[in-house]
Design a protein around this motif. Structure first.
Motif, mmCIF file in Angstrom:
data_model
loop_
_atom_site.group_PDB
_atom_site.id
_atom_site.type_symbol
_atom_site.label_atom_id
_atom_site.label_comp_id
_atom_site.label_asym_id
_atom_site.label_seq_id
_atom_site.Cartn_x
_atom_site.Cartn_y
_atom_site.Cartn_z
ATOM 1 N N THR A 125 0.829 -1.200 0.000
ATOM 2 C CA THR A 125 0.000 0.000 0.000
ATOM 3 C C THR A 125 0.866 1.253 0.000
ATOM 4 O O THR A 125 0.569 2.235 -0.709
ATOM 5 N N LEU A 126 1.958 1.234 0.755
ATOM 6 C CA LEU A 126 2.877 2.371 0.762
ATOM 7 C C LEU A 126 3.572 2.511 -0.601
ATOM 8 O O LEU A 126 3.773 3.633 -1.095
ATOM 9 N N GLN A 127 3.940 1.384 -1.197
ATOM 10 C CA GLN A 127 4.560 1.434 -2.523
ATOM 11 C C GLN A 127 3.612 2.079 -3.540
ATOM 12 O O GLN A 127 4.033 2.886 -4.375
ATOM 13 N N ARG A 128 2.336 1.711 -3.439
ATOM 14 C CA ARG A 128 1.351 2.260 -4.362
ATOM 15 C C ARG A 128 1.233 3.776 -4.182
ATOM 16 O O ARG A 128 1.089 4.521 -5.151
ATOM 17 N N LEU A 183 5.248 0.933 10.653
ATOM 18 C CA LEU A 183 5.669 1.844 9.594
ATOM 19 C C LEU A 183 7.153 2.174 9.713
ATOM 20 O O LEU A 183 7.875 2.218 8.708
ATOM 21 N N GLU A 184 7.615 2.386 10.930
ATOM 22 C CA GLU A 184 9.049 2.651 11.136
ATOM 23 C C GLU A 184 9.885 1.501 10.607
ATOM 24 O O GLU A 184 10.928 1.704 9.964
ATOM 25 N N ASP A 185 9.440 0.281 10.858
ATOM 26 C CA ASP A 185 10.217 -0.885 10.437
ATOM 27 C C ASP A 185 10.227 -1.011 8.920
ATOM 28 O O ASP A 185 11.263 -1.345 8.320
ATOM 29 N N ILE A 186 9.086 -0.748 8.257
ATOM 30 C CA ILE A 186 9.037 -0.809 6.797
ATOM 31 C C ILE A 186 9.965 0.230 6.183
ATOM 32 O O ILE A 186 10.748 -0.054 5.261
ATOM 33 N N LEU A 187 9.914 1.455 6.694
ATOM 34 C CA LEU A 187 10.783 2.513 6.177
ATOM 35 C C LEU A 187 12.246 2.187 6.442
ATOM 36 O O LEU A 187 13.109 2.352 5.564
ATOM 37 N N TRP A 246 11.807 6.052 -0.522
ATOM 38 C CA TRP A 246 11.310 5.668 0.803
ATOM 39 C C TRP A 246 11.741 6.661 1.879
ATOM 40 O O TRP A 246 11.023 6.864 2.862
ATOM 41 N N ASP A 247 12.915 7.264 1.692
ATOM 42 C CA ASP A 247 13.407 8.191 2.708
ATOM 43 C C ASP A 247 12.690 9.535 2.663
ATOM 44 O O ASP A 247 12.923 10.394 3.512
ATOM 45 N N GLN A 248 11.799 9.721 1.680
ATOM 46 C CA GLN A 248 11.068 10.985 1.571
ATOM 47 C C GLN A 248 9.566 10.828 1.824
ATOM 48 O O GLN A 248 8.791 11.753 1.582
ATOM 49 N N LEU A 249 9.154 9.640 2.283
ATOM 50 C CA LEU A 249 7.726 9.408 2.543
ATOM 51 C C LEU A 249 7.401 9.823 3.977
ATOM 52 O O LEU A 249 7.788 9.145 4.923
ATOM 53 N N PRO A 250 6.676 10.922 4.164
ATOM 54 C CA PRO A 250 6.363 11.342 5.528
ATOM 55 C C PRO A 250 5.210 10.523 6.101
ATOM 56 O O PRO A 250 4.281 10.134 5.392
ATOM 57 N N VAL A 251 5.296 10.256 7.386
ATOM 58 C CA VAL A 251 4.195 9.650 8.136
ATOM 59 C C VAL A 251 3.649 10.751 9.036
ATOM 60 O O VAL A 251 4.342 11.216 9.945
#
Length: 488
Positions: A233-236, A261-265, A279-284
């Motif tokens: 879902t995050l990839q999408r 989420l922390e672990d996935i990032l 991935w390093d620019q995806l804000p949560v």
């Protein structure tokens, strides 16, 4: 045999015909009883009698015998009616685990502001009143709640693995000349592989088990599968330049999601090949002042975390405070964030309340983004009947619509449901808890579930009992004033 001809009894004042409004009364004799939880109703759910519901929150049962309130955990559907309980004249202590004692004043202060007044002096007075009533009880230690010449009653809290501080309650009463009778109230039981928390273990045994049945008719995805689906879902979102909207309760689910989420990032940033995704620019974005408060307290309560979570801390990671985590507190900042994500093509993950989309900041995000296919609404928890969350979950995949704030909205965003992230035990977990005791209960009462879930779980329990050659009485209470003597 029972301690007396008529006692103990259990009266169910909530979570009888649905999954919210949990409130059960353990009555040990004619003059003394104890409440197990006192929660809000959500959606279309009401008490068994129909006298109380989301719009009718005044206490609708007699408090004259109630000596204390025992809070299994601090979710609003288990403690949200406490302001009305105090207003009705309840003067006893509130017993709970030490972590719950830290979290409960925050929960009840928010409930008080929403339902009574936001005047600072009144809020401070109310919070002080709550804090004075709190009586923390360590896990796995018996605590006497009543002792008279005729009987002794005591309780013991055990870890339930649902949210931080959650407990199931062992309640034991011994009357003169009679055998002990032990009742276990499950509260909400956690899934066996829930992040951060140790899994619940069943007690040695009991005579009567009152157990939730939220997922009594289904099993969750395993943790590996649900994590893979979350990552996809995050990839999408990164590929479609969309926002993942996650409606979540402020406490429990939010912290578990942040942990995952922390672990996935972290893992994707460690890979040499990142599929060309930033991935390093995806804000949560944690857009909930209340959830931010709870997350801070979660960090302070690390001694109650499980071994996996503590290991990550020793490795220098911050599971609940990582670099890409942004918090939004002020309302004007929230509105700006909604506009920014709706108008730009900046991929993001937003975690906001409420968990069933019936209030809170998630509603503004939904109104701004439901009509665009590049966005995704990700459900990770149960959606009660009559809530917008249930409507979106049910009708969204069919191209349907939902009404929010009186506005009809077409659902064009992608809708995903990850049952594996539920904080509740699934059917297998509930069966393992009930049948994993060395001394099986004689009676099991199913509460806190929809009718189909209860009936399915009842059949499964009876099947396992027959396979073991055990006699097991499974009850599905229907009336709020049910008070059948136990063990009969």
């Amino acid at each position: 045999m029972t301690p007396t001809p008529d006692f103990p009894q259990i009266h169910h004042h909530g979570a009888v015909t649905g999954v919210t409004g949990s409130c059960h009364e353990w009555q040990v004799d004619a003059d003394h009883s104890f409440l197990i939880d006192c929660g809000l109703f959500q959606g279309a759910e009401t008490s068994g009698s129909g006298r109380a519901g989301r719009e009718r929150l005044a206490i609708d049962f007699d408090l004259r015998t109630v000596q204390a309130l025992i809070a299994t955990h601090v979710h609003i559907d288990h403690v949200g009616r406490i302001p009305w309980l105090l207003a009705a004249g309840f003067e006893g202590p509130i017993l709970c685990s030490p972590p719950s004692a830290k979290l409960l004043p925050i929960v009840l202060e928010d409930a008080f502001k929403l339902s009574f007044t936001r005047e600072p002096a009144e809020v401070r007075r109310y919070r002080k009143l709550v804090e004075q009533r709190l009586q923390p009880i360590p896990y796995n230690r018996w605590h006497t709640v009543l002792e008279t010449p005729k009987l002794k009653a005591r309780i013991r809290l055990q870890r339930a693995g649902h949210i931080l501080g959650s407990a199931y309650v062992e309640c034991e009463v011994k009357a003169a000349g009679q055998p002990k009778h032990r009742t276990v109230f499950s509260g909400d039981l956690g899934a066996p592989h829930a992040p951060i928390l140790p899994a619940p273990k069943p007690p040695y045994g009991c005579d009567t088990l009152v157990i939730e049945s939220t997922y009594g008719d289904r099993n969750h995805e395993d943790r590996k599968t649900r994590r893979q689906r979350l990552e996809r879902t995050l990839q999408r979102a990164l590929q479609d330049e969309g926002t993942v909207l996650i409606p979540a309760f402020s406490i429990g689910r939010t912290q578990e999601l942040l942990y995952e989420l922390e672990d996935i990032l972290f893992r994707n940033q460690q890979k040499k090949i990142k599929r060309n995704l930033p991935w390093d620019q995806l804000p949560v974005i944690l857009d909930s002042p209340l959830a931010s408060k709870f997350t801070t307290v979660y960090r302070q309560l690390q001694p109650y975390w499980d071994d996996e979570a503590l290991k990550r801390v020793t490795q220098g990671r911050k599971p609940l405070g990582f670099a890409q985590l942004l918090t939004v507190d002020r309302h004007d900042a929230h509105l700006r964030m909604v506009r920014h994500l709706a108008k730009t093509k900046r991929p993001a993950v937003v975690v906001a309340g409420s968990g069933m989309c019936n209030a809170g900041r998630i509603v503004n995000y939904l109104k701004a983004m439901l009509d665009e296919p590049r966005h995704n609404v990700l459900f990770v928890g149960y959606q009660a009947a009559g809530t917008p969350g249930r409507d979106i979950q049910q009708y969204g995949p069919k191209g349907g619509w939902v009404e929010l704030d009186g506005q009809r909205l077409d659902i064009k965003a992608d809708i995903t449901s990850l049952g594996g992230y539920s904080a509740h035990a699934d059917q297998a977990g509930l069966l393992a808890f009930a049948t994993g005791m060395r001394k099986w209960p004689r009676t099991v009462r199913l509460v806190h579930g929809d009718p189909d879930a209860k009936q399915t779980l009842a059949r499964k329990l009876q099947q396992q009992a027959r396979a073991k050659g055990c006699v097991l009485r499974v009850e599905v209470p229907r009336a709020a004033d049910l008070g059948v003597p136990l063990g009969t």
